[in-house]
Design a protein around this motif. Structure first.
Motif, PDB file in Angstrom:
ATOM      1  N   ARG A  10      -8.392  10.464  -7.445  1.00  0.00           N
ATOM      2  CA  ARG A  10      -7.713   9.452  -8.242  1.00  0.00           C
ATOM      3  C   ARG A  10      -6.583   8.766  -7.480  1.00  0.00           C
ATOM      4  O   ARG A  10      -6.381   7.558  -7.597  1.00  0.00           O
ATOM      5  N   SER A  11      -5.846   9.511  -6.686  1.00  0.00           N
ATOM      6  CA  SER A  11      -4.725   8.915  -5.956  1.00  0.00           C
ATOM      7  C   SER A  11      -5.217   7.926  -4.897  1.00  0.00           C
ATOM      8  O   SER A  11      -4.560   6.909  -4.636  1.00  0.00           O
ATOM      9  N   THR A  12      -6.356   8.210  -4.282  1.00  0.00           N
ATOM     10  CA  THR A  12      -6.910   7.278  -3.297  1.00  0.00           C
ATOM     11  C   THR A  12      -7.330   5.981  -3.970  1.00  0.00           C
ATOM     12  O   THR A  12      -7.080   4.885  -3.453  1.00  0.00           O
ATOM     13  N   HIS A  13      -7.972   6.073  -5.114  1.00  0.00           N
ATOM     14  CA  HIS A  13      -8.350   4.876  -5.870  1.00  0.00           C
ATOM     15  C   HIS A  13      -7.111   4.074  -6.267  1.00  0.00           C
ATOM     16  O   HIS A  13      -7.095   2.843  -6.190  1.00  0.00           O
ATOM     17  N   LEU A  14      -6.075   4.752  -6.690  1.00  0.00           N
ATOM     18  CA  LEU A  14      -4.834   4.089  -7.082  1.00  0.00           C
ATOM     19  C   LEU A  14      -4.190   3.379  -5.893  1.00  0.00           C
ATOM     20  O   LEU A  14      -3.723   2.245  -6.010  1.00  0.00           O
ATOM     21  N   LYS A  15      -4.208   4.012  -4.728  1.00  0.00           N
ATOM     22  CA  LYS A  15      -3.661   3.387  -3.527  1.00  0.00           C
ATOM     23  C   LYS A  15      -4.431   2.116  -3.162  1.00  0.00           C
ATOM     24  O   LYS A  15      -3.837   1.098  -2.797  1.00  0.00           O
ATOM     25  N   ILE A  16      -5.749   2.160  -3.273  1.00  0.00           N
ATOM     26  CA  ILE A  16      -6.577   0.989  -2.959  1.00  0.00           C
ATOM     27  C   ILE A  16      -6.283  -0.149  -3.922  1.00  0.00           C
ATOM     28  O   ILE A  16      -6.150  -1.311  -3.524  1.00  0.00           O
ATOM     29  N   VAL A  17      -6.157   0.161  -5.198  1.00  0.00           N
ATOM     30  CA  VAL A  17      -5.868  -0.868  -6.199  1.00  0.00           C
ATOM     31  C   VAL A  17      -4.489  -1.473  -5.962  1.00  0.00           C
ATOM     32  O   VAL A  17      -4.308  -2.690  -6.044  1.00  0.00           O
ATOM     33  N   VAL A  19      -2.769  -1.624  -3.098  1.00  0.00           N
ATOM     34  CA  VAL A  19      -2.787  -2.429  -1.872  1.00  0.00           C
ATOM     35  C   VAL A  19      -3.484  -3.764  -2.129  1.00  0.00           C
ATOM     36  O   VAL A  19      -3.020  -4.814  -1.675  1.00  0.00           O
ATOM     37  N   ALA A  20      -4.588  -3.752  -2.846  1.00  0.00           N
ATOM     38  CA  ALA A  20      -5.303  -4.995  -3.160  1.00  0.00           C
ATOM     39  C   ALA A  20      -4.455  -5.904  -4.040  1.00  0.00           C
ATOM     40  O   ALA A  20      -4.431  -7.129  -3.847  1.00  0.00           O
ATOM     41  N   LEU A  21      -3.741  -5.347  -4.999  1.00  0.00           N
ATOM     42  CA  LEU A  21      -2.883  -6.136  -5.879  1.00  0.00           C
ATOM     43  C   LEU A  21      -1.726  -6.762  -5.110  1.00  0.00           C
ATOM     44  O   LEU A  21      -1.428  -7.945  -5.281  1.00  0.00           O
ATOM     45  N   VAL A  22      -1.103  -5.998  -4.241  1.00  0.00           N
ATOM     46  CA  VAL A  22       0.004  -6.521  -3.437  1.00  0.00           C
ATOM     47  C   VAL A  22      -0.495  -7.612  -2.497  1.00  0.00           C
ATOM     48  O   VAL A  22       0.148  -8.659  -2.338  1.00  0.00           O
ATOM     49  N   ALA A  23      -1.650  -7.411  -1.884  1.00  0.00           N
ATOM     50  CA  ALA A  23      -2.212  -8.422  -0.988  1.00  0.00           C
ATOM     51  C   ALA A  23      -2.556  -9.697  -1.746  1.00  0.00           C
ATOM     52  O   ALA A  23      -2.308 -10.808  -1.261  1.00  0.00           O
ATOM     53  N   GLY A  24      -3.116  -9.563  -2.937  1.00  0.00           N
ATOM     54  CA  GLY A  24      -3.437 -10.736  -3.754  1.00  0.00           C
ATOM     55  C   GLY A  24      -2.195 -11.516  -4.161  1.00  0.00           C
ATOM     56  O   GLY A  24      -2.178 -12.748  -4.117  1.00  0.00           O
ATOM     57  N   ILE A  25      -1.141 -10.810  -4.542  1.00  0.00           N
ATOM     58  CA  ILE A  25       0.107 -11.471  -4.916  1.00  0.00           C
ATOM     59  C   ILE A  25       0.727 -12.158  -3.703  1.00  0.00           C
ATOM     60  O   ILE A  25       1.260 -13.269  -3.799  1.00  0.00           O
ATOM     61  N   ALA A  26       0.635 -11.525  -2.535  1.00  0.00           N
ATOM     62  CA  ALA A  26       1.186 -12.123  -1.316  1.00  0.00           C
ATOM     63  C   ALA A  26       0.442 -13.403  -0.946  1.00  0.00           C
ATOM     64  O   ALA A  26       1.066 -14.415  -0.587  1.00  0.00           O
ATOM     65  N   VAL A  27      -0.871 -13.387  -1.038  1.00  0.00           N
ATOM     66  CA  VAL A  27      -1.665 -14.583  -0.714  1.00  0.00           C
ATOM     67  C   VAL A  27      -1.377 -15.696  -1.716  1.00  0.00           C
ATOM     68  O   VAL A  27      -1.217 -16.859  -1.335  1.00  0.00           O
TER      69      VAL A  27
END
Length: 66
Positions: A10-17, A19-27
């Motif tokens: 679960r923690s790995t899935h949470l980390k991926i989500v 990171v993807a959310l932060v990258a999307g907000i940055a773009v």
């Protein structure tokens, strides 16, 4: 080390989500600042053109066959 996303915990899935959310907000933030920050005289202005009287223009003297 297991490289499969299916067997990740679960923690790995949470980390991926996260990171993807932060990258999307940055773009998205980069796109917004690049769009609104480049106001160097390239602003477009809409102009209204009113229609005048109708005009018939022909450029041929050929006979019309119906």
């Amino acid at each position: 080390m297991n490289h499969s996303i299916y067997s990740a915990d679960r923690s790995t899935h949470l980390k991926i989500v996260v990171v993807a959310l932060v990258a999307g907000i940055a773009v998205a933030g980069l796109g917004i600042t690049a769009r609104s920050g480049s106001d160097d005289g390239l602003t477009q202005i809409a102009r209204v053109i009113k229609a005048g009287k109708p005009v018939v223009i022909t450029s041929s003297n050929a006979n019309l066959v119906r």
